[in-house]
Design an enzyme around this catalytic site. Structure first.
Site, PDB file in Angstrom:
ATOM      1  CD  GLU A  65      -7.101   2.615   3.000  1.00  0.00           C
ATOM      2  OE1 GLU A  65      -6.036   2.574   3.721  1.00  0.00           O
ATOM      3  OE2 GLU A  65      -7.594   3.094   2.014  1.00  0.00           O
ATOM      4  NE  ARG A 108      -4.807  15.452  -0.045  1.00  0.00           N
ATOM      5  CZ  ARG A 108      -5.064  14.313  -0.141  1.00  0.00           C
ATOM      6  NH1 ARG A 108      -6.165  14.079  -0.813  1.00  0.00           N
ATOM      7  NH2 ARG A 108      -4.189  13.406   0.441  1.00  0.00           N
ATOM      8  NE  ARG A 159      -5.060   3.473  -1.262  1.00  0.00           N
ATOM      9  CZ  ARG A 159      -4.842   4.296  -0.765  1.00  0.00           C
ATOM     10  NH1 ARG A 159      -3.615   4.642   0.255  1.00  0.00           N
ATOM     11  NH2 ARG A 159      -5.631   5.479  -0.654  1.00  0.00           N
ATOM     12  CG  HIS A 204     -10.224   8.005   0.724  1.00  0.00           C
ATOM     13  ND1 HIS A 204     -10.557   9.221   1.281  1.00  0.00           N
ATOM     14  CD2 HIS A 204      -8.959   7.890   1.030  1.00  0.00           C
ATOM     15  CE1 HIS A 204      -9.331  10.031   1.550  1.00  0.00           C
ATOM     16  NE2 HIS A 204      -8.465   9.128   1.534  1.00  0.00           N
ATOM     17  CG  ASN A 260      -1.860   1.132   1.129  1.00  0.00           C
ATOM     18  OD1 ASN A 260      -1.617   2.146   0.594  1.00  0.00           O
ATOM     19  ND2 ASN A 260      -2.961   0.787   2.326  1.00  0.00           N
TER      20      ASN A 260
END
Ligand code: ADP
Length: 406
Positions: free
Chosen positions: A391, A248, A98, A187, A7
């Site tokens: 994840e 962000r 990922r 996501h 990942n």
């Protein structure tokens, strides 16, 4: 079956080795081995941390800028030294990656062949920070394990691939949509995992539920999920849209960008840096994009840290409201990610705005570091869950299913 999951992000890479049998366990198993590489501490240095299921740990500083070299050294810890958990790398049956952007074409986990690598490379113009790093990981594994070991790409955009056109299309000339400028959403691996886990915790069929999943980490996005599918999400063409985040901006008036390009000394590169790295809570507070530091500054009387936190909550509530309208109702609100899982204050502030719908938190449950439980009051009209996102486990499951199908 031993499954290695990689990942990779721009500044860190998490990796896990899972051992799975003939059936998938209901709950995420503890990986045999986990590693984390962090490139952010000092220039030219990679920090490698390894941990095995028997709690043997290793921490090393590697003096190199080369990601492939660091990955090779990381993989060596699987087969040698104190952290050894397998005899040979050939025992790894499959490697799952990922991959951030799968574009319009890749809507599910995919066995990596030449054309998949080409597609990941071509999509780099849409995800310049992530896709090249993902591709480098795939090619490094190919060099170290050989091409006979299957590799699988699990895309962060895939879960949102069936967004209705009204949610996916931007109100700009239609030709842009035809060129691939549309809402992709990100996501997805986390949103999908949390939706499935919530249905499991509720003892209900996911297809019967209307959910809003809030993935609140350094990056943050919401997904509106109906019939098990994402029907709207806050991130868009890039992971910059939507909620105010750590560093962000989230959504801002695009007119500001035009103004800055025309009137100030900005170009594409400096706008990119400013909006991705110097905005959000960091830009407003001037201190940090990390929620814990914002709260600590605020408690010492820093008014800009307080404004940053208030704005973060405002943005979260506003976007939950937008997802709610897309869904037309709500069975459960789900929190995950570093902030969603750990900040009782943010969960409580977000939920407070929806009290008028009969949503009520159980404050004791909310405050008691909940993991994978319902924190709504018994008489709440809407359930509220905190789910620890997994994840890597979601990627491992996709690899297992894909190999079983073959
Ligand atoms: P990433 O998106 O990089 O994976 P994480 O999911 O780890 O990030 O989330 C990082 C955010 O979670 C940071 O803002 C951090 O302050 C916040 N966070 C982590 N632990 C806590 C905590 N105990 N209380 C409040 N915020 C927390």
């Amino acid at each position: 079956m031993k499954i290695l999951v990689l990942n990779a992000g721009s500044s860190s890479q998490k990796s896990c080795l899972y051992q799975l049998g003939d059936t998938l366990p209901e709950l995420p198993p503890i990986p045999l081995w986990e590693a984390k590489i962090d490139w952010t501490k000092r220039p030219g240095i990679a920090e490698l941390e390894v941990k095995t299921s028997s709690s043997i740990g290793l921490e090393e500083e590697l003096k190199t800028d080369s990601r492939p070299d660091v990955m090779a050294q990381m993989l060596e810890t699987l087969t040698s030294g104190q952290t050894q958990v397998i005899d040979h790398l050939a025992e790894i049956a499959v490697v799952g990656h990922r991959v951030v952007h799968g574009g319009q074409e890749y809507r599910q986990a995919t066995l990596i062949k030449l054309e998949v690598k080409d597609a990941i490379a071509n999509l780099s113009s849409f995800a310049p920070v992530h896709n090249p790093v993902n591709l480098e990981g795939i090619e490094t594994i190919e060099k170290i394990l050989g091409t006979a070991t299957p590799q699988v790409a699990v895309f962060d955009t895939a879960f949102h691939a069936n967004l209705p056109l009204v949610a996916a299309t931007y109100p700009i000339p239609y030709e842009f949509f035809e060129q691939g400028i549309r809402r992709y959403g990100f996501h997805g691996i986390s949103h999908q995992y949390c939706a499935n886990r919530t249905a499991q915790l509720m003892g209900k069929d996911l297809a019967s539920l209307r959910l809003i999943t809030c993935h609140l980490g350094n990056g943050a996005s919401l997904a509106a999920i109906r019939d098990g599918e994402s029907i709207d999400t806050t991130m868009g063409f890039t992971p910059l849209e939507g909620l105010m985040m750590g560093s962000r901006s989230g959504s801002i008036d695009p007119g500001i960008l035009i103004h800055l390009l025309r009137k100030a000394d900005y170009d594409a590169q400096s706008l990119d840096e400013t909006l991705n790295k110097a905005s959000g809570m960091k830009g407003i507070s001037g201190v940090s994009g990390d929620l814990r530091q914002i709260i600590s500054e605020m408690n010492q009387g820093n008014s800009r840290a307080k404004l940053a936190l208030d704005m973060y909550i405002h943005s979260l509530r506003k976007h939950i409201g937008a997802m709610l309208a897309s869904l037309g109702g709500l069975d459960a609100l789900v929190f995950t990610g570093g902030i969603g899982e750990n900040s009782a204050a943010i969960r409580s502030a977000a939920c407070e705005a929806f009290g008028f719908l009969g949503l009520k938190l159980d404050s004791h449950k909310n405050d008691a570091s909940p993991v994978d439980i319902d924190i709504a009051a018994t008489d709440s009209a809407i359930r509220v869950f905190v789910v620890h996102t997994e994840e890597d486990w979601a990627i491992a499951q996709e690899c297992w299913k894909l190999l079983k199908r073959q």
